[in-house]
Scaffold this active site. Structure first.
Site, short mmCIF file in Angstrom:
data_model
loop_
_atom_site.label_atom_id
_atom_site.label_comp_id
_atom_site.label_asym_id
_atom_site.label_seq_id
_atom_site.Cartn_x
_atom_site.Cartn_y
_atom_site.Cartn_z
N THR A 134 7.13 -3.32 71.01
CA THR A 134 6.50 -3.66 72.30
C THR A 134 6.65 -2.53 73.30
O THR A 134 7.62 -1.75 73.22
CB THR A 134 7.14 -4.95 72.87
OG1 THR A 134 6.76 -5.10 74.24
CG2 THR A 134 8.67 -4.91 72.82
N ASP A 135 5.75 -2.49 74.28
CA ASP A 135 5.89 -1.46 75.34
C ASP A 135 7.11 -1.73 76.22
O ASP A 135 7.52 -0.86 77.00
CB ASP A 135 4.61 -1.36 76.18
CG ASP A 135 4.28 -2.60 77.00
OD1 ASP A 135 4.97 -3.62 76.87
OD2 ASP A 135 3.31 -2.54 77.79
N GLU A 136 7.69 -2.95 76.11
CA GLU A 136 8.86 -3.26 76.95
C GLU A 136 10.08 -2.41 76.58
O GLU A 136 11.04 -2.34 77.35
CB GLU A 136 9.24 -4.74 76.83
CG GLU A 136 8.19 -5.64 77.41
CD GLU A 136 8.74 -6.91 78.04
OE1 GLU A 136 9.96 -7.01 78.23
OE2 GLU A 136 7.93 -7.78 78.34
N TYR A 158 15.37 -9.59 75.62
CA TYR A 158 14.24 -9.53 74.68
C TYR A 158 13.91 -8.07 74.37
O TYR A 158 13.83 -7.67 73.20
CB TYR A 158 13.02 -10.25 75.26
CG TYR A 158 11.72 -9.84 74.58
CD1 TYR A 158 11.44 -10.23 73.27
CD2 TYR A 158 10.77 -9.05 75.24
CE1 TYR A 158 10.26 -9.83 72.63
CE2 TYR A 158 9.59 -8.65 74.61
CZ TYR A 158 9.35 -9.04 73.31
OH TYR A 158 8.18 -8.64 72.68
N LYS A 162 14.25 -6.03 70.84
CA LYS A 162 13.10 -5.40 70.20
C LYS A 162 13.34 -3.90 69.99
O LYS A 162 12.92 -3.33 68.97
CB LYS A 162 11.83 -5.61 71.03
CG LYS A 162 11.29 -7.03 71.03
CD LYS A 162 10.82 -7.55 69.69
CE LYS A 162 9.59 -6.85 69.17
NZ LYS A 162 9.10 -7.47 67.90
P1 NAD Z 1 4.89 -15.78 69.45
O1 NAD Z 1 6.13 -16.20 70.13
O2 NAD Z 1 3.59 -16.43 69.81
O3 NAD Z 1 5.04 -15.91 67.86
C1 NAD Z 1 6.19 -15.54 67.19
C2 NAD Z 1 6.14 -16.18 65.81
O4 NAD Z 1 7.31 -15.78 65.08
C3 NAD Z 1 6.14 -17.72 65.83
O5 NAD Z 1 5.17 -18.22 64.94
C4 NAD Z 1 7.53 -18.09 65.37
O6 NAD Z 1 7.60 -19.33 64.70
C5 NAD Z 1 7.86 -16.93 64.44
N1 NAD Z 1 9.30 -16.71 64.28
C6 NAD Z 1 10.24 -16.63 65.26
N2 NAD Z 1 11.46 -16.43 64.72
C7 NAD Z 1 11.28 -16.35 63.38
C8 NAD Z 1 12.15 -16.15 62.29
N3 NAD Z 1 13.47 -15.98 62.48
N4 NAD Z 1 11.64 -16.13 61.04
C9 NAD Z 1 10.29 -16.30 60.84
N5 NAD Z 1 9.43 -16.53 61.84
C10 NAD Z 1 9.91 -16.55 63.10
O7 NAD Z 1 4.81 -14.21 69.69
P2 NAD Z 1 3.57 -13.22 69.81
O8 NAD Z 1 3.22 -13.09 71.24
O9 NAD Z 1 2.56 -13.58 68.83
O10 NAD Z 1 4.28 -11.85 69.39
C11 NAD Z 1 4.24 -11.39 68.03
C12 NAD Z 1 4.93 -10.05 67.94
O11 NAD Z 1 4.28 -9.11 68.80
C13 NAD Z 1 6.39 -10.07 68.38
O12 NAD Z 1 7.11 -9.23 67.54
C14 NAD Z 1 6.35 -9.52 69.80
O13 NAD Z 1 7.58 -8.91 70.12
C15 NAD Z 1 5.23 -8.51 69.67
N6 NAD Z 1 4.50 -8.20 70.91
C16 NAD Z 1 3.97 -9.21 71.67
C17 NAD Z 1 3.19 -8.86 72.79
C18 NAD Z 1 2.56 -9.95 73.65
O14 NAD Z 1 1.97 -9.62 74.68
N7 NAD Z 1 2.62 -11.22 73.30
C19 NAD Z 1 2.98 -7.52 73.13
C20 NAD Z 1 3.55 -6.53 72.32
C21 NAD Z 1 4.30 -6.88 71.21
O1 DAU Z 2 4.53 -5.98 77.49
C1 DAU Z 2 4.53 -6.65 76.26
C2 DAU Z 2 5.27 -7.95 76.40
O2 DAU Z 2 4.42 -8.81 77.17
C3 DAU Z 2 5.61 -8.61 75.08
O3 DAU Z 2 6.49 -7.77 74.37
C4 DAU Z 2 6.25 -9.99 75.31
O4 DAU Z 2 6.50 -10.64 74.09
C5 DAU Z 2 5.29 -10.83 76.14
O5 DAU Z 2 5.88 -12.08 76.43
C6 DAU Z 2 4.92 -10.10 77.43
O6 DAU Z 2 6.05 -10.03 78.32
P1 DAU Z 2 5.89 -10.23 79.91
O7 DAU Z 2 7.18 -10.62 80.46
O8 DAU Z 2 5.17 -9.09 80.52
O9 DAU Z 2 4.84 -11.48 79.89
P2 DAU Z 2 4.78 -12.83 80.74
O10 DAU Z 2 3.48 -13.48 80.40
O11 DAU Z 2 6.00 -13.64 80.62
O12 DAU Z 2 4.69 -12.28 82.23
C7 DAU Z 2 3.64 -11.42 82.66
C8 DAU Z 2 3.82 -11.14 84.15
O13 DAU Z 2 3.62 -12.36 84.87
C9 DAU Z 2 5.22 -10.67 84.52
O14 DAU Z 2 5.13 -9.78 85.61
C10 DAU Z 2 5.91 -11.96 84.98
C11 DAU Z 2 4.78 -12.72 85.63
N1 DAU Z 2 4.88 -14.22 85.56
C12 DAU Z 2 5.04 -14.77 84.33
C13 DAU Z 2 5.13 -16.13 84.19
C14 DAU Z 2 5.34 -16.77 82.83
C15 DAU Z 2 4.77 -14.98 86.71
O15 DAU Z 2 4.59 -14.47 87.83
N2 DAU Z 2 4.86 -16.34 86.58
C16 DAU Z 2 5.05 -16.95 85.37
O16 DAU Z 2 5.14 -18.21 85.33
#
Ligand code: NAD
Ligand code: DAU
Length: 351
Positions: A134-136, A158, A162
């Protein structure tokens, strides 16, 4: 550039975390583009995993679902021993707010789980292991954009977990020659996203005329990418030459702060700005992320295709049309978490 040694079209794929948001969207795209691929999803089905996310592919030839934990050696090793061309690890605990309240499962899955997968592919070789990072991991970036060489400065449990998985995966390339590639994408949005994250939470709350909880000033920015563009980037990398040992940023150059995102969601749901309510800020809330994804574009030609306004409109329409998908999720455990996590601030007089 296609890699003719890796069978992207007909290969055997293990997609971990494939019942989650991005993993499921990836599996949909993979099976749509390459109907001859053999796809096994391994997913623990945590609160964020949902078998319904796989309904569009469940009955396709070549699809199989296995429920289980990537940290479980007795499951992972024999499964990977069956033989795969690609292991793509989406499985993770992913919500920053939950990692602040309870980091243990993040360390277990996002670091130790990656170790288990890597050990299994060390014993039973694959053509490519893709670690979805992730970019985080770069931490907050106050100006400019992080290239893949930027230092890692994760600032919440988190992001730190990662970063551990990201570097552990690379170490298996450097030390054992395992064909690992690491990707670091920005904030995804689109269908099937669990309604705790910003966009689906705000859309579903707006549909129900519930408050939209804005952390702090609402000025924190993210780079928003449609999930299908992320999925397409991963598929492109699977078929590209020379990606082993590399890191690729994935982004869309669509920087928006929370208030700007909320404005578009309110517009498309037809709801008033009076739903916006300030809540106590997330501790250690990263102000801004931005990645430079030139390296991936130069190596493969990939670029994002979904324009933000159109992508957001389609996303709102998807949640409006799929109340049967999200309503059951906004109950029980989710409501307990929501009550515990959100502290609404008193309104300022005159507002
Ligand atoms: P999500 O939370 O929607 O899905 C995660 C999935 O992983 C779920 O289906 C969960 O059941 C499964 N899981 C969790 N723990 C597990 C384990 N121990 N064994 C097997 N399965 C397990 O997450 P997402 O948003 O789809 O993210 C997917 C991947 O992309 C993650 O690695 C996350 O760090 C990365 N990522 C997410 C974002 C974003 O914006 N959502 C951005 C960049 C990277
Ligand atoms: O940047 C990639 C990441 O983006 C992924 O690696 C993570 O898995 C994914 O959850 C996401 O993280 P963020 O923390 O950026 O996403 P989130 O949707 O939780 O929050 C986005 C922005 O919105 C952040 O600045 C916090 C703000 N926020 C979020 C929630 C849930 C609010 O203001 N109110 C809220 O209720």
């Amino acid at each position: 550039m296609a890699n003719h040694n890796r069978p992207v079209e007909t290969g055997r794929y293990l997609v971990t975390g494939g019942a989650g948001f991005i993993g499921a969207n990836f599996v949909h795209l993979l099976m749509e583009r390459y109907p001859q691929a053999k796809v096994t999803v391994l997913d623990k089905l945590t609160y964020a995993g949902n078998p319904k996310n796989l309904d569009p592919v469940r009955d396709k030839a070549g699809f199989r679902f296995v429920q289980g934990d990537i940290s479980d050696e007795s499951l992972v090793t024999p499964l990977i021993a069956e033989g795969f061309d690609f292991v793509i690890n989406f499985a993770a605990e992913t919500h920053v707010d939950r990692s602040i309240g309870d980091p243990a499962s993040f360390v277990t899955t996002d670091v130790f789980g990656v170790y288990r997968l890597l050990e299994a592919v060390k014993a039973h070789p694959v053509s490519l292991f893709v670690q979805i990072s992730t970019d985080e991991v770069y931490g907050e970036v106050m100006e400019g954009a992080s290239t893949e060489e930027a230092p890692l400065m994760p600032r919440n449990p988190y992001a730190a977990s990662k970063a551990g998985g990201d570097r552990l995966a690379y170490s298996y390339y450097a030390t054992y020659g395992i064909p690992v590639v690491v990707t670091r994408c920005s904030n995804n949005y689109g269908p099937y996203q669990y309604p705790e994250k910003l966009m689906p939470l705000f859309i579903t709350n707006a549909i129900d005329d519930e408050p939209l909880p804005v952390y702090g000033s609402g000025k924190n920015t993210r780079d928003w990418i449609h999930v299908r563009d992320h999925a397409a980037a991963i598929l492109t990398i699977c078929g590209a030459d020379g990606v082993e040992g590399e890191i690729y940023n994935i982004g869309a150059d669509t920087e928006k702060n929370v208030l700007e995102v909320a404005d578009r969601l309110l517009h498309h749901t037809g709801k008033p700005a009076s739903l916006l309510k300030q809540v106590v800020d997330r501790p250690g809330h990263d102000r801004r992320y931005q990645v430079d994804w030139t390296k991936l574009n130069r190596a493969t030609g990939w670029k994002p295709e979904v324009e933000f306004e159109a992508g957001v409109q389609q996303t709102v329409e998807w949640y409006q049309a799929h109340e049967d998908w999200w309503r059951p999720l906004k109950s029980g455990e989710f409501l307990d978490y929501y009550k515990k996590n959100y502290k609404f601030l008193p309104e300022e007089k005159g507002k």
